[in-house]
Design an enzyme around this catalytic site. Structure first.
Site, PDB file in Angstrom:
ATOM      1  N   LYS A  67      -8.678 -86.134 -23.026  1.00 13.53           N
ATOM      2  CA  LYS A  67      -8.998 -85.787 -24.425  1.00 13.53           C
ATOM      3  C   LYS A  67      -9.036 -84.281 -24.685  1.00 13.53           C
ATOM      4  O   LYS A  67      -8.738 -83.832 -25.785  1.00 13.53           O
ATOM      5  CB  LYS A  67     -10.317 -86.439 -24.846  1.00 13.53           C
ATOM      6  CG  LYS A  67     -10.198 -87.953 -24.974  1.00 13.53           C
ATOM      7  CD  LYS A  67     -11.485 -88.575 -25.490  1.00 13.53           C
ATOM      8  CE  LYS A  67     -11.343 -90.094 -25.568  1.00 13.53           C
ATOM      9  NZ  LYS A  67     -12.540 -90.722 -26.161  1.00 13.53           N
ATOM     10  N   ASP A 103     -13.040 -90.976 -32.736  1.00 17.92           N
ATOM     11  CA  ASP A 103     -14.245 -91.489 -32.065  1.00 17.92           C
ATOM     12  C   ASP A 103     -15.483 -91.285 -32.947  1.00 17.92           C
ATOM     13  O   ASP A 103     -16.375 -92.137 -33.001  1.00 17.92           O
ATOM     14  CB  ASP A 103     -14.476 -90.768 -30.725  1.00 17.92           C
ATOM     15  CG  ASP A 103     -13.452 -91.162 -29.672  1.00 17.92           C
ATOM     16  OD1 ASP A 103     -12.967 -92.309 -29.699  1.00 17.92           O
ATOM     17  OD2 ASP A 103     -13.141 -90.323 -28.808  1.00 17.92           O
TER      18      ASP A 103
END
Ligand code: ATR
Length: 263
Positions: A67, A103
């Site tokens: 990420k 997220d």
């Protein structure tokens, strides 16, 4: 054919391909779009991503441990991805790589109500915690962060906001979010985290990002105490729904995604 994928290392356990292909089928796009899993090691990640636009990929999800690397290689960043310091969604368009982070929005949309003004405890200070703390603060929650290694919660709060807490009083919080890996390998959450299985209450909301074993021991105890629970699959579904919306512009079929993710 428009291709999509999730990149991770390892990736075999991912429920995203089943979930996203079910969503594409439910939208009637199953003939033109396909979502796959790609396992790629950290040292090969950037080169692999740069090949993707030429191979017909319209976008990708990125998971552990990529990420941060996904953010670093992108040409354009959403404000959310930049502030969190991590990207879980890439878009390949107009010769550019754009990075976003769903997220944070995924967690917020999985919660039964807005966390604005709520006393919140976040457990953990890793990558998952960063998105959660950022999202909760952005919505106006009061956020305290507990982590096994205190120096990490201290530096997370210095950077993003919130207050580190060494010995949280469980009864004091209206919302508790576990972002630690505890439970993934069958650990006892009540041995590893500063929580007591007998001290959950009906006015609390408890979310656990760990999924695999459902319900987690943490959520089973919270539900037994009358708390409202949100599991990691629901958060996965919601982040996936937001990513799908970014790639296709279509409203995501949540029920089809939930059914596939839980299968
Ligand atoms: P992620 O990106 O999934 O958040 P990470 O950066 O490796 O992954 O963070 C894992 C989190 O789980 C950390 O907060 C870690 O605590 P430490 O910072 O002390 O390592 C937490 N964690 C993992 N195993 C744990 C355990 N047995 N007890 C308590 N916390 C644990």
């Amino acid at each position: 054919m428009s291709r999509l994928a999730v990149l991770g290392y390892p990736i075999g356990h991912s429920r995203s391909p089943a979930m996203q292909n079910a969503a594409l089928a439910a939208l009637g796009m199953g003939e033109e779009w396909r979502y796959e899993a790609i396992e790629v090691a950290p040292d090969a990640f950037e080169a692999r991503v740069r090949e993707m636009p030429g191979e017909g990929f319209a976008g990708a999800n990125v998971t552990v441990p990529h990420k941060g690397a996904a953010l670093a290689l992108a040409d354009t960043l959403s404000e959310t991805a930049r502030e969190i310091g991590a990207a879980n969604t890439l878009v390949f368009a107009d010769g550019e790589i754009r990075a976003d982070n769903t997220d944070a929005g995924g967690l917020l949309s999985a919660l039964p109500s807005s966390p604005a003004g709520k006393r919140t405890l976040v457990l953990g200070a890793g990558g998952a915690a960063r998105a959660v703390v950022w999202a909760l603060l952005r919505e106006g929650a009061e956020v305290e962060v507990w982590n096994r290694t205190e120096r990490r919660s201290a530096s997370l709060c210095e950077e993003l906001g919130g207050q580190p807490v060494a010995a949280p009083d469980q009864a004091n919080y209206e919302l508790l979010v576990n972002t630690t890996a505890v439970g993934l390998r069958g650990e006892d959450p009540f041995a590893e985290l500063p929580l007591d299985p007998g001290r959950f209450a009906p006015e609390q909301v408890v979310a656990d990002l760990v999924y695999g074993q459902e319900p987690s021991r943490l959520l089973a105890a919270a539900a037994a105490g009358g708390a409202t629970v949100v599991d990691g699959i629901e958060v996965l579904v919601r982040q996936g729904a937001l990513s799908l919306q970014i790639w296709t512009g279509r409203e995501a079929p949540l029920d089809a995604m939930r059914a596939a993710a839980r299968r």
